[in-house]
Design a protein around this motif. Structure first.
Motif, PDB file in Angstrom:
ATOM      1  N   ALA A 173      38.307  42.066  41.965  1.00 30.12           N
ATOM      2  CA  ALA A 173      38.264  41.865  40.212  1.00 30.12           C
ATOM      3  C   ALA A 173      36.726  41.250  39.910  1.00 30.12           C
ATOM      4  O   ALA A 173      36.252  41.638  39.068  1.00 30.12           O
ATOM      5  CB  ALA A 173      39.193  40.791  39.782  1.00 30.12           C
ATOM      6  N   VAL A 174      36.348  40.243  40.938  1.00 35.04           N
ATOM      7  CA  VAL A 174      35.016  39.819  40.496  1.00 35.04           C
ATOM      8  C   VAL A 174      33.861  40.713  40.648  1.00 35.04           C
ATOM      9  O   VAL A 174      33.080  40.944  39.741  1.00 35.04           O
ATOM     10  CB  VAL A 174      34.755  38.429  41.639  1.00 35.04           C
ATOM     11  CG1 VAL A 174      33.289  38.135  41.718  1.00 35.04           C
ATOM     12  CG2 VAL A 174      35.643  37.411  41.309  1.00 35.04           C
ATOM     13  N   LYS A 175      33.906  41.564  41.516  1.00 32.44           N
ATOM     14  CA  LYS A 175      33.117  42.695  41.978  1.00 32.44           C
ATOM     15  C   LYS A 175      32.892  43.618  40.773  1.00 32.44           C
ATOM     16  O   LYS A 175      31.858  44.202  40.119  1.00 32.44           O
ATOM     17  CB  LYS A 175      33.503  43.552  43.288  1.00 32.44           C
ATOM     18  CG  LYS A 175      32.339  44.263  43.602  1.00 32.44           C
ATOM     19  CD  LYS A 175      32.666  44.706  45.031  1.00 32.44           C
ATOM     20  CE  LYS A 175      31.704  45.872  45.678  1.00 32.44           C
ATOM     21  NZ  LYS A 175      32.370  46.440  46.926  1.00 32.44           N
ATOM     22  N   LYS A 176      34.160  43.840  40.213  1.00 34.19           N
ATOM     23  CA  LYS A 176      34.191  44.868  38.948  1.00 34.19           C
ATOM     24  C   LYS A 176      33.398  44.107  37.843  1.00 34.19           C
ATOM     25  O   LYS A 176      32.852  44.720  37.109  1.00 34.19           O
ATOM     26  CB  LYS A 176      35.662  45.070  38.704  1.00 34.19           C
ATOM     27  CG  LYS A 176      36.061  46.546  38.987  1.00 34.19           C
ATOM     28  CD  LYS A 176      37.526  46.631  38.328  1.00 34.19           C
ATOM     29  CE  LYS A 176      38.099  47.790  38.964  1.00 34.19           C
ATOM     30  NZ  LYS A 176      39.694  48.058  38.786  1.00 34.19           N
ATOM     31  N   THR A 177      33.789  42.978  37.725  1.00 35.77           N
ATOM     32  CA  THR A 177      33.135  42.201  36.579  1.00 35.77           C
ATOM     33  C   THR A 177      31.567  42.117  36.681  1.00 35.77           C
ATOM     34  O   THR A 177      30.939  42.256  35.701  1.00 35.77           O
ATOM     35  CB  THR A 177      33.731  40.553  36.262  1.00 35.77           C
ATOM     36  OG1 THR A 177      35.369  40.773  36.648  1.00 35.77           O
ATOM     37  CG2 THR A 177      33.457  40.068  35.222  1.00 35.77           C
ATOM     38  N   GLU A 178      31.253  41.740  37.812  1.00 35.57           N
ATOM     39  CA  GLU A 178      29.853  41.771  38.174  1.00 35.57           C
ATOM     40  C   GLU A 178      29.017  43.141  38.042  1.00 35.57           C
ATOM     41  O   GLU A 178      28.137  43.337  37.310  1.00 35.57           O
ATOM     42  CB  GLU A 178      29.535  41.331  39.723  1.00 35.57           C
ATOM     43  CG  GLU A 178      29.699  39.681  39.455  1.00 35.57           C
ATOM     44  CD  GLU A 178      29.675  39.211  40.921  1.00 35.57           C
ATOM     45  OE1 GLU A 178      29.709  38.102  41.337  1.00 35.57           O
ATOM     46  OE2 GLU A 178      29.616  40.231  41.893  1.00 35.57           O
ATOM     47  N   ALA A 179      29.726  44.316  38.228  1.00 30.49           N
ATOM     48  CA  ALA A 179      29.436  45.643  37.868  1.00 30.49           C
ATOM     49  C   ALA A 179      29.237  45.830  36.628  1.00 30.49           C
ATOM     50  O   ALA A 179      28.418  46.890  36.137  1.00 30.49           O
ATOM     51  CB  ALA A 179      29.925  46.486  38.924  1.00 30.49           C
TER      52      ALA A 179
END
Ligand code: BEZ
Length: 180
Positions: A173-179
């Motif tokens: 989820a963090v990776k998605k938000t960052e992307a």
């Protein structure tokens, strides 16, 4: 404030083929830096080697999901428990674990300095670790997953927040938000 893992020395036992006889192992001290410096790692901590939830779900599931964690940029997965090196090695071996690395915190010093040491005298265990997991970047705690109800002599054993499935979901989820 950034929270760093405590600097302690762990007394591990490692196999050494130069030692003859039926028990070719020797002591090898490892520091927090040896485990955490320059790496992004998952650390999870549990009440005891060989206990049912830890042996049936938590440790084997981290092992199964190891490659998924690697795909999220995790370098190592460590399992720490207030058990000595003989017990931790025997548990990893009995479970067929070769990706997750076990860390013996037999004296409880690391767990105490993490603020996670609890009494489990109600089970005859003495002082052990509350269940938690963390994503740790170069020794600094980046994400924290602590089971609810931190307490001495807890009558229940909450498990879910520190499961590999939950930690992996949060990493993604963090990776998605960052992307985005
Ligand atoms: C378990 O993993 O199931 C467990 C942990 C601590 C005490 C008793 C059981």
């Amino acid at each position: 404030m950034l929270k760093k893992v405590p600097n302690v020395t762990f007394r591990t036992r490692v196999r050494d083929e130069t030692i003859e006889g039926p028990n070719p192992f020797r002591w090898e001290d490892k520091t927090s830096d040896d485990y955490f410096a320059g790496k992004r790692v998952i650390l999870f901590s549990l009440p005891g080697a060989f206990t049912p939830t830890c042996s049936t779900y938590q440790l084997p599931d981290f092992e199964k999901l190891y490659d998924d964690f690697k795909a999220e940029g995790v370098d190592e997965i460590y399992c720490v428990s207030v058990n000595d090196a003989f017990v931790m090695n025997a548990w990893a071996s009995a479970q067929g674990i070769d990706k997750v690395k076990v860390i013996p915190d037999g004296s409880g010093e690391f767990t105490r300095k993490m603020g996670m040491l609890v009494a489990k005298d109600n089970l005859g265990f003495g002082m052990r670790s509350w269940r938690y997991g963390a994503v740790i970047d170069n020794g600094v705690i980046d994400m924290w997953f602590e089971e609810e109800g931190y307490s001495d002599n807890c009558e229940t054993d909450p498990y879910g927040i520190s499961s590999p499935q939950n930690i992996l979901e949060n990493l993604r989820a963090v990776k998605k938000t960052e992307a985005a």
